[in-house]
Design a protein around this motif. Structure first.
Motif, short mmCIF file in Angstrom:
data_model
loop_
_atom_site.label_atom_id
_atom_site.label_comp_id
_atom_site.label_asym_id
_atom_site.label_seq_id
_atom_site.Cartn_x
_atom_site.Cartn_y
_atom_site.Cartn_z
N THR A 78 0.80 -1.23 0.00
CA THR A 78 0.00 0.00 0.00
C THR A 78 0.83 1.28 0.00
OG1 THR A 78 -0.16 0.03 2.42
CG2 THR A 78 -1.88 -1.17 1.20
N ASN A 229 -6.64 0.07 -5.62
CA ASN A 229 -7.02 -0.05 -4.21
C ASN A 229 -6.50 -1.34 -3.58
OD1 ASN A 229 -8.64 -2.03 -5.31
ND2 ASN A 229 -10.59 -1.11 -4.66
N HIS A 230 -5.71 -2.11 -4.33
CA HIS A 230 -5.06 -3.34 -3.89
C HIS A 230 -6.06 -4.45 -3.56
CE1 HIS A 230 -1.70 -0.63 -3.75
NE2 HIS A 230 -2.31 0.11 -2.84
N ARG A 231 -7.28 -4.30 -4.08
CA ARG A 231 -8.33 -5.28 -3.80
C ARG A 231 -9.12 -5.70 -5.04
NH1 ARG A 231 -9.34 -5.55 1.78
NH2 ARG A 231 -8.34 -3.88 2.97
N SER A 232 -9.38 -4.76 -5.94
CA SER A 232 -10.35 -5.02 -7.00
C SER A 232 -9.86 -6.01 -8.05
CB SER A 232 -10.77 -3.70 -7.68
OG SER A 232 -9.66 -3.04 -8.22
#
Length: 308
Positions: A78, A229-232
């Motif tokens: 992040t 966002n390091h998730r999608s």
């Protein structure tokens, strides 16, 4: 004037780091730290039943429990290139070189605490005991008594290899002040009470370990090793266990971190200051640095129904 500035600096430093000998009354339990007797926790939701031909195997790696004391307050995922960018301290197992300035090249060449050459990096916020010397007391950090690094298959279908340097996160480090993001895949339990889980700090019966559980997403969109966002770029399976359309099922990383603590001791996560030590902010991070041949072995174990 110079004397006043020096005294002010000392006062500020003492407030942040704590003075030896201060009473623990001056360092109360963080406002977000809430405890629950394990007998009052909710029953664990059972996993979806596997279908015929599904990937029912498992692959376990011994990676130690960070007796080496590999810790920093960086977050390569992040906040790359920012020393101290996480604003809380992390425990690491696996890759021994991970910090804010690591590159794919340095990670691929680094030593590891994991067996079989798994250079992946696994990390999470440290657990602290209440300390009379304040939040930054290094002696208050608890070394895990056990760490489980476990890969699982998919109950609906076969799985495919993760790409090297795929990045993942689980949990919400700002859940106390921004609770909208789901934290359902991060739970707490006790080693002898696996039929129950909670998002609060558990009060475990004497002789049982406090256990943190992290279940990472396992459906990859296939077009990127990370996202803004390091998730999608990742999703979770549906209730049936199948991955959503347009995603690829990959091995699911399941982490467990256990601690041998006295039954009545106060403890809490090292969180962002705004999150007040809340258990709901628990989270973990992962970067896959397995050589391709080792990842292929993991996939084989899972798809063949083996327990390696």
């Amino acid at each position: 004037m110079a004397t006043v500035l020096v005294l002010a600096a000392i006062v500020v430093s003492g407030w942040r780091f704590g003075f030896p000998g201060r009473s623990s009354v001056e360092h109360p339990q963080p406002a977000g730290a809430r405890f629950l007797a394990m007998a009052e926790a909710k029953p664990t939701v059972p996993a979806a039943a596997p279908r015929t031909g599904a990937a029912t195997g498992t692959r376990r790696f011994e990676c130690g429990r960070n007796v080496e004391g590999i810790r920093n307050s960086d977050n390569l995922i992040t906040q790359p290139g920012v020393a101290g960018g996480a604003h809380h301290l992390h425990d690491y197992v696996g890759n021994m070189s991970t910090n804010a300035f690591s590159t794919e090249q340095t990670l691929a060449l680094a030593p590891t605490t994991c067996e079989d050459g798994d250079r992946s990096t696994y990390y999470w916020p440290v657990l602290r005991l209440q300390s009379e010397h304040g939040h930054q007391d290094p002696a208050a950090v608890v070394t895990p008594s056990s760490v489980l690094v476990h890969y699982r298959g998919n109950p609906a279908t076969k799985v495919f290899a993760m790409p090297q340097f795929l990045r993942m996160m689980v949990g919400n480090p700002r859940a106390y002040t921004q609770p909208s993001m789901t934290t359902a895949s991060v739970n707490w339990t006790c080693s002898g009470s696996r039929d129950r889980t909670t998002v609060l700090y558990p009060r475990c019966p004497a002789g049982q370990q406090v256990v943190r559980i992290f279940d990472f997403p396992s459906c990859w969109k296939g077009d990127s090793k990370d996202s803004a966002n390091h998730r999608s770029h990742m999703e979770y399976p549906m209730v049936t266990g199948a991955c959503p359309a347009s995603t690829v099922p990959v091995p699911q990383l399941h982490l467990e971190v256990g601690y041998a603590l006295p039954a009545d001791v106060d403890y809490y996560l090292d969180t962002l200051p705004s999150e007040q030590g809340s258990s709901s902010t628990d989270h973990a991070d992962f970067i896959n640095v397995m050589p391709d041949a080792l990842m292929a072995d993991v996939v084989r174990c899972l798809n063949d129904g083996l327990h390696c």
